[in-house]
Design a protein around this motif. Sequence first.
Motif, PDB file in Angstrom:
ATOM      1  N   VAL A 174       0.749  -1.435   0.028  1.00 41.71           N
ATOM      2  CA  VAL A 174      -0.121  -0.377  -0.313  1.00 41.71           C
ATOM      3  C   VAL A 174       0.520   1.217   0.308  1.00 41.71           C
ATOM      4  CG1 VAL A 174      -1.659   1.384   1.342  1.00 41.71           C
ATOM      5  CG2 VAL A 174      -2.003  -1.366   0.977  1.00 41.71           C
ATOM      6  N   LYS A 175       1.911   1.283   0.718  1.00 40.06           N
ATOM      7  CA  LYS A 175       2.733   2.230   0.495  1.00 40.06           C
ATOM      8  C   LYS A 175       3.391   2.423  -0.250  1.00 40.06           C
ATOM      9  CE  LYS A 175       4.175   2.068   6.259  1.00 40.06           C
ATOM     10  NZ  LYS A 175       5.057   2.154   7.071  1.00 40.06           N
ATOM     11  N   PHE A 176       3.662   2.044  -0.994  1.00 38.17           N
ATOM     12  CA  PHE A 176       4.748   1.728  -2.633  1.00 38.17           C
ATOM     13  C   PHE A 176       3.918   1.777  -3.699  1.00 38.17           C
ATOM     14  CE2 PHE A 176       7.013   0.378  -6.232  1.00 38.17           C
ATOM     15  CZ  PHE A 176       8.556   0.687  -6.204  1.00 38.17           C
ATOM     16  N   ALA A 177       2.297   1.504  -3.559  1.00 42.17           N
ATOM     17  CA  ALA A 177       1.780   1.826  -4.649  1.00 42.17           C
ATOM     18  C   ALA A 177       0.706   3.434  -4.004  1.00 42.17           C
ATOM     19  CB  ALA A 177      -0.344   0.630  -4.874  1.00 42.17           C
ATOM     20  N   ALA A 178       1.152   3.679  -2.679  1.00 36.70           N
ATOM     21  CA  ALA A 178       0.429   5.399  -2.883  1.00 36.70           C
ATOM     22  C   ALA A 178       1.503   6.475  -3.231  1.00 36.70           C
ATOM     23  CB  ALA A 178       0.431   5.068  -1.265  1.00 36.70           C
ATOM     24  N   HIS A 179       2.777   5.844  -3.859  1.00 36.15           N
ATOM     25  CA  HIS A 179       3.650   7.094  -4.779  1.00 36.15           C
ATOM     26  C   HIS A 179       3.993   6.486  -5.860  1.00 36.15           C
ATOM     27  CE1 HIS A 179       3.671   8.800  -0.921  1.00 36.15           C
ATOM     28  NE2 HIS A 179       4.179   7.588  -0.222  1.00 36.15           N
ATOM     29  N   HIS A 180       3.553   5.286  -6.723  1.00 39.65           N
ATOM     30  CA  HIS A 180       4.095   4.559  -7.422  1.00 39.65           C
ATOM     31  C   HIS A 180       2.634   4.108  -7.998  1.00 39.65           C
ATOM     32  CE1 HIS A 180       7.629   4.553  -4.913  1.00 39.65           C
ATOM     33  NE2 HIS A 180       8.404   4.585  -6.001  1.00 39.65           N
ATOM     34  N   LEU A 210       0.221   1.334 -10.336  1.00 40.69           N
ATOM     35  CA  LEU A 210       0.329   0.009  -9.651  1.00 40.69           C
ATOM     36  C   LEU A 210       1.466  -0.738 -10.556  1.00 40.69           C
ATOM     37  CD1 LEU A 210      -0.692  -2.294  -7.600  1.00 40.69           C
ATOM     38  CD2 LEU A 210      -2.540  -1.818  -9.830  1.00 40.69           C
ATOM     39  N   ALA A 211       1.397  -0.318 -11.713  1.00 44.28           N
ATOM     40  CA  ALA A 211       2.240  -1.499 -12.263  1.00 44.28           C
ATOM     41  C   ALA A 211       3.796  -1.499 -11.873  1.00 44.28           C
ATOM     42  CB  ALA A 211       2.473  -1.142 -14.138  1.00 44.28           C
ATOM     43  N   GLU A 212       4.448  -0.634 -11.314  1.00 48.38           N
ATOM     44  CA  GLU A 212       5.338  -0.428 -10.457  1.00 48.38           C
ATOM     45  C   GLU A 212       5.292  -1.770  -9.462  1.00 48.38           C
ATOM     46  OE1 GLU A 212       7.338   3.224 -10.456  1.00 48.38           O
ATOM     47  OE2 GLU A 212       7.013   4.429 -12.262  1.00 48.38           O
ATOM     48  N   PHE A 213       4.676  -1.899  -9.011  1.00 49.86           N
ATOM     49  CA  PHE A 213       4.612  -2.225  -7.688  1.00 49.86           C
ATOM     50  C   PHE A 213       4.934  -3.948  -8.065  1.00 49.86           C
ATOM     51  CE2 PHE A 213       2.144  -5.611  -4.840  1.00 49.86           C
ATOM     52  CZ  PHE A 213       3.479  -4.861  -3.587  1.00 49.86           C
ATOM     53  N   TYR A 214       4.264  -4.027  -9.119  1.00 51.31           N
ATOM     54  CA  TYR A 214       4.223  -5.678  -9.249  1.00 51.31           C
ATOM     55  C   TYR A 214       5.310  -5.800 -10.430  1.00 51.31           C
ATOM     56  CZ  TYR A 214      -1.293  -6.269  -8.794  1.00 51.31           C
ATOM     57  OH  TYR A 214      -2.202  -6.657  -8.089  1.00 51.31           O
ATOM     58  N   HIS A 230      -9.066  -2.683  -3.130  1.00 55.85           N
ATOM     59  CA  HIS A 230      -8.761  -0.923  -2.884  1.00 55.85           C
ATOM     60  C   HIS A 230      -8.513  -0.325  -4.072  1.00 55.85           C
ATOM     61  CE1 HIS A 230      -6.359   2.149  -0.513  1.00 55.85           C
ATOM     62  NE2 HIS A 230      -5.907   2.135  -1.928  1.00 55.85           N
ATOM     63  N   GLY A 231      -8.614  -0.872  -5.162  1.00 58.64           N
ATOM     64  CA  GLY A 231      -8.614  -0.096  -6.903  1.00 58.64           C
ATOM     65  C   GLY A 231      -9.610   0.569  -7.599  1.00 58.64           C
ATOM     66  N   ARG A 232     -10.257  -0.772  -6.606  1.00 59.19           N
ATOM     67  CA  ARG A 232     -12.021  -0.458  -7.496  1.00 59.19           C
ATOM     68  C   ARG A 232     -13.082   0.399  -7.758  1.00 59.19           C
ATOM     69  NH1 ARG A 232     -15.173  -6.360  -7.783  1.00 59.19           N
ATOM     70  NH2 ARG A 232     -12.932  -6.951  -8.146  1.00 59.19           N
ATOM     71  N   ASN A 233     -13.608   1.962  -8.407  1.00 57.73           N
ATOM     72  CA  ASN A 233     -13.941   2.140  -8.299  1.00 57.73           C
ATOM     73  C   ASN A 233     -14.789   2.380  -9.428  1.00 57.73           C
ATOM     74  OD1 ASN A 233     -14.782   5.090  -7.805  1.00 57.73           O
ATOM     75  ND2 ASN A 233     -13.071   6.261  -8.901  1.00 57.73           N
ATOM     76  N   PRO A 234     -16.889   2.343  -8.917  1.00 55.35           N
ATOM     77  CA  PRO A 234     -17.025   1.713  -9.218  1.00 55.35           C
ATOM     78  C   PRO A 234     -18.046   2.971 -10.582  1.00 55.35           C
ATOM     79  CG  PRO A 234     -17.418   1.731  -6.716  1.00 55.35           C
ATOM     80  CD  PRO A 234     -16.776   2.083  -7.511  1.00 55.35           C
TER      81      PRO A 234
END
Length: 610
Positions: A395-401, A403-407, A449-453
């Motif tokens: 979550v901390k990494f994805a907050a500043h980068h 999502l593809a970079e985290f993966y 967490h990333g799903r936005n209706p």
Amino acid sequence: MRSGPRDRLSSVFTSLGIFVLVVLILRTADKVLVPIAIAALLAFLLSPIVVTLNRWGVGKGWAVSLTATFAFCIIGIVGYVMTTQALELAQSLPKYERNIDAKITRLRDDHPAPALTGVANMVDRVQREMATPSPQAAEAAPSREPVPVEVESPAEGPWRMATRILTPVLAPVGTALIVIVFVVAILFQREDLRDRFLKVVSSSHLNLATQVVADATARVSRYLGMQFMINCGYGIFIGFGLRLVGIPNSLLWGILAALFRFIPYIGPWIGAACPLLLGIAIDPGWSKVAETFGLYLVAEFVTANVVEVLLYGASTGLSPLAIMVAAIFWTWLWGVPGLFLSTPITVCLLVLGKHVPRLSFLNVLLGSRPALAPPAQFYHRMLAMDSEEMADMAVKFAAHHPLAEFYDDVFVPALIMAEVDRHRGKLADMRERFITSSGRELIEELERHGRNPERPEASRRDAKPRVLIVPAADEADDLAARMLRHLLWEDGIAAAISPVHAGNAVGSSGERTALQGFTVMCVSALPPSALGAARYLTRWLKEDADVKVVTGVWAPEGNLAEIKQRLAQAQPDGVATSLTEAAAQIEQLLGRRAGDYMDVAAQDLARVTA
């Protein structure tokens, strides 16, 4: 030949012996080394001024002379002001004795402490009893008249008197003269000393030694220059603030505040101690003490968290713990001068550890950068079977980068480490199962967490999948497939994942039926041993399923040309080494497919109209 345990142990003891010897030399030769270190520190601070004057056309001799004269005149003026202020304060202190006595009396009357009073009375009683001889000893001792003894000291000669008076004064004066001489010499011979140091340190690795010297000089000079300006502003603010509060000799406390702030962490509060005590002495109440404490608190908070961050941030590259340990160590070695010199010396050690391979442990121990790279940190959380830490790091990494970079940069490399350990037999079954289950849970949590209706692509996740992702061999390939599906979902592309071991059933009628209805397929293969299975699956999908196939070999640091060559016989429509590349190629293939259909429809329409 490989070094055995005995050789490694001998090397450790040799290094420890060298360290102890160096510490002993530093401790015993402090009278010589401290002035040299202070002179080098001042030279680092003044050398940018000399260089600037040289660029303006001033000769080297004049530039050094002007810079040294100006600097030492400022130091002399500051020392004179501090001395006169201190003498003035010493003369005025007896006036505040009545306020101190009144406050002590008020505290004792308002807040009695029976326990402390009882302890004090007990201590006094014990001292009286120890001083009084016992009755038996008094009776046994013969009664004798005391014989008066007079000791006449010889008259003190003028030479001894002069030595006794001048020694405490001449010692710091001599040290100051040594520092002045060394500063001038270092500034005059700056280039020559640098060349000699490079020759002594590394004659055969001149490039490396030059980088070390340049990096250390830049870091220390930048740190000292910025710290000097910040501390001067801090001292001016404290001086004016104390004058408004009503603390006497505010000029003295402002200078001390600027000087003590060179000491990391505790320096500002050492400088605040005397004004706080003086506020207690001069004020019948407690308002001046509170105002003084608030002044220092606000000044230090703003300076440390706003001014320093904006001007130079973490320019030294040292970790906070390293700064504190270095301050304690150098204070133990050299006393108060070591406390002031601790940060610059530690910066030089950090630079050596950064550039010299044999001293790389200094960079690990002293540096502010994490010792482990993000993939290694994440794999450590996996091995520790700490799913909460894994989720927190994600979550901390994805907050500043993205999502593809985290993966691509964290999760997949950590899985590769796990696969390497598994194939070597170093990964326990319990940890392997945990990595699989916790990895799936983490990906599902990131999806939620990333799903936005409100986003239109969120509704397309439940549409009929056009992309099928096929894991090549095992559960690790399935985890990578789930990451790719998540990225495709975020791009609005519905995707499905084939069962993990479906590759073992390729060619069967049931498997062929399950593969129908998809536009693009992607083979998910995680190194180090899935390339063969990926090649086999790609070839079968191209021959029997008749679809566009992207082969993903998730090796961020792999050689793409070599991987393509090894997959050439399978003839994939695309080869990707990262999830981001695979998602882009799949999107491109889907667009190309839609374009083909549009071209066919346009041709039919033209034929009908004709």
